[in-house]
Design a protein around this motif. Structure first.
Motif, PDB file in Angstrom:
ATOM      1  N   ARG A  60     -16.422   5.976  -2.896  1.00  0.00           N
ATOM      2  CA  ARG A  60     -15.559   6.078  -1.705  1.00  0.00           C
ATOM      3  C   ARG A  60     -15.033   7.508  -1.545  1.00  0.00           C
ATOM      4  N   LYS A 158     -10.107   8.015   2.823  1.00  0.00           N
ATOM      5  CA  LYS A 158      -8.875   8.150   2.045  1.00  0.00           C
ATOM      6  C   LYS A 158      -8.584   9.643   1.948  1.00  0.00           C
ATOM      7  N   TYR A 163      -1.936  10.140   4.904  1.00  0.00           N
ATOM      8  CA  TYR A 163      -0.750   9.636   4.217  1.00  0.00           C
ATOM      9  C   TYR A 163       0.551  10.149   4.807  1.00  0.00           C
ATOM     10  N   GLU A 192      -2.003  -3.107   7.825  1.00  0.00           N
ATOM     11  CA  GLU A 192      -1.876  -3.162   6.358  1.00  0.00           C
ATOM     12  C   GLU A 192      -0.531  -2.600   5.960  1.00  0.00           C
ATOM     13  N   GLY A 195       0.471   1.473   1.711  1.00  0.00           N
ATOM     14  CA  GLY A 195      -0.604   1.880   0.799  1.00  0.00           C
ATOM     15  C   GLY A 195      -1.258   0.671   0.162  1.00  0.00           C
ATOM     16  N   LEU A 216      -7.526   1.006   5.305  1.00  0.00           N
ATOM     17  CA  LEU A 216      -8.452   1.474   4.275  1.00  0.00           C
ATOM     18  C   LEU A 216      -9.139   0.249   3.692  1.00  0.00           C
ATOM     19  N   GLY A 218     -10.027  -1.502   1.120  1.00  0.00           N
ATOM     20  CA  GLY A 218      -9.576  -1.422  -0.268  1.00  0.00           C
ATOM     21  C   GLY A 218     -10.552  -2.054  -1.248  1.00  0.00           C
ATOM     22  N   ILE A 219     -10.615  -1.440  -2.401  1.00  0.00           N
ATOM     23  CA  ILE A 219     -11.484  -1.955  -3.459  1.00  0.00           C
ATOM     24  C   ILE A 219     -10.829  -3.174  -4.110  1.00  0.00           C
ATOM     25  N   THR A 220      -9.517  -3.212  -4.145  1.00  0.00           N
ATOM     26  CA  THR A 220      -8.831  -4.419  -4.633  1.00  0.00           C
ATOM     27  C   THR A 220      -9.038  -5.569  -3.646  1.00  0.00           C
ATOM     28  N   GLY A 255      -3.604  -3.529  -3.916  1.00  0.00           N
ATOM     29  CA  GLY A 255      -4.138  -2.175  -3.971  1.00  0.00           C
ATOM     30  C   GLY A 255      -4.214  -1.778  -5.430  1.00  0.00           C
ATOM     31  N   THR A 256      -4.872  -0.672  -5.686  1.00  0.00           N
ATOM     32  CA  THR A 256      -4.989  -0.228  -7.074  1.00  0.00           C
ATOM     33  C   THR A 256      -3.611  -0.018  -7.690  1.00  0.00           C
TER      34      THR A 256
HETATM   35  N1  PMP Z   1      -4.573   0.890   2.124  1.00  0.00           N
HETATM   36  C1  PMP Z   1      -4.094   2.123   1.892  1.00  0.00           C
HETATM   37  C2  PMP Z   1      -3.551   2.909   3.020  1.00  0.00           C
HETATM   38  C3  PMP Z   1      -4.112   2.640   0.597  1.00  0.00           C
HETATM   39  O1  PMP Z   1      -3.632   3.862   0.357  1.00  0.00           O
HETATM   40  C4  PMP Z   1      -4.623   1.850  -0.456  1.00  0.00           C
HETATM   41  C5  PMP Z   1      -4.609   2.373  -1.860  1.00  0.00           C
HETATM   42  N2  PMP Z   1      -5.718   3.172  -2.135  1.00  0.00           N
HETATM   43  C6  PMP Z   1      -5.121   0.588  -0.160  1.00  0.00           C
HETATM   44  C7  PMP Z   1      -5.084   0.137   1.141  1.00  0.00           C
HETATM   45  C8  PMP Z   1      -5.739  -0.268  -1.225  1.00  0.00           C
HETATM   46  O2  PMP Z   1      -6.956   0.286  -1.610  1.00  0.00           O
HETATM   47  P1  PMP Z   1      -7.556   0.091  -3.075  1.00  0.00           P
HETATM   48  O3  PMP Z   1      -7.511  -1.367  -3.355  1.00  0.00           O
HETATM   49  O4  PMP Z   1      -8.924   0.620  -2.986  1.00  0.00           O
HETATM   50  O5  PMP Z   1      -6.682   0.853  -3.998  1.00  0.00           O
END
Ligand code: PMP
Length: 305
Positions: A60, A158, A163, A192, A195, A216, A218-220, A255-256
């Motif tokens: 990513r 990302k 941000y 969302e 973050g 985003l 998200g990988i989670t 999220g992570t």
């Molecule tokens: N949305 C935003 C805006 C984020 O910053 C994040 C954290 N990276 C996520 C969603 C969750 O993404 P992930 O599960 O890949 O961390």
């Protein structure tokens, strides 16, 4: 609370002392937000420390860079190796990793061809939204700030500049006494968290907002969709109007950094019973089970340090 820093960081190809990994004040990224980054966690597992979905995160990173024509002067394998090296250099096992690639010093103006600098930091980090939140949940609010409209700032990258939006949402929520803010897209539909991605529970099924809702990917989020479907739990990706935040049976963010954080109220209205519900607990068990061995990792998500 002041942040304490680890001793070592990876910067432009080598491990160096933390204090030496500096950026010039005229670096492009500082002025124009032209950086791309990742947030990755490593966990202790019965087979030793492992980095969760390391390659997917760094893929990513390269995809975010592609959107902005940021040339990363390393391969995916080299960035993966840098992540492993910085964990080892700092003697960490459970950590949060932050790879970042940014337009550095060497050109001025928006279309300047600057060199790309790359760093990977790693440090110990507990629950992102505060101690005890994974168990107790948080009180959230809908932000007065919306996410970016389609074809303005790409939510699927990302990138550092994105941000600014997240800071408006998160800081407004904290100022008003909430644990986190939830943003709507420019359509007025749910997007969302500042973050984190969102999951709502209706009648035992998980509902999550689609990537077209300025979020985003998200990988989670992807991890939970995969774990749910593998365990016979229905997952629906769909547009969701704001009011369903108040009407769902359960609600959580993922999220992570946030991992799986239950939301017990939105805008002062209790979600369901006003405490983390059974499907939220089930998803937490499946997710954290990946790290203590209760959930079999059939996807190769745990990448050894
Ligand atoms: N949305 C935003 C805006 C984020 O910053 C994040 C954290 N990276 C996520 C969603 C969750 O993404 P992930 O599960 O890949 O961390």
């Amino acid at each position: 609370m002041a942040q304490t820093y680890p001793d070592h960081i990876w910067h432009n190809g080598r491990i160096k002392p933390w204090a030496e990994a500096t950026v010039h004040v005229m670096a492009h990224a500082l002025h124009y937000g032209s950086s791309v980054f990742e947030g990755i966690r490593s966990y202790e597992t019965p087979n030793g420390p492992a980095i969760f979905r390391l390659s997917d995160h760094n893929r990513r990173l390269f995809n975010s860079a592609k959107i902005y024509d940021i040339q990363i002067p390393y391969t995916l394998e080299e960035i993966n190796a840098a992540c492993r090296a910085v964990i080892k250099a700092n003697g960490l096992s459970k950590s949060y990793l932050r790879p970042v690639a940014y337009r550095g010093l060497g050109g001025f103006g928006l279309s300047a061809e600057t060199p790309t600098d790359v760093a990977v930091a790693a440090w110990q980090m507990g629950a992102y939204l505060g101690a005890g939140v994974l168990e107790q949940g948080i009180d959230a609010c809908v932000s007065s700030w919306q996410r970016f409209a389609p074809n303005t700032i790409p939510a699927g990258a990302k990138a550092g500049g994105n941000y600014l939006s997240g800071q408006l949402v998160a800081r407004e929520a904290r100022r008003l006494g909430f644990g986190e803010g939830i943003a709507l897209a420019s359509t007025g539909l749910l997007s969302e968290g500042a973050g984190e991605n969102l999951f709502l529970v209706f009648d035992g099924a998980l509902h999550t907002t689609p990537v077209s809702a300025a979020l985003l990917n998200g990988i989670t989020r992807n991890t939970l969709i995969t774990l749910a479907r593998a365990n016979g739990i229905e997952v629906v990706e769909r547009d969701i109007p704001r009011e369903y935040l108040y009407l769902c049976d359960e609600l959580f963010m993922c999220g992570t950094a946030a991992e799986i954080t239950p939301i017990r109220s939105v805008d002062g209205k209790p979600v369901g019973a006003g405490k983390p519900g059974p499907l939220t607990h089930r998803m937490q068990d499946l997710f954290f089970g990946l790290f203590d061995g209760r959930t079999k990792d059939q996807w190769g998500w745990l990448e050894a340090v």
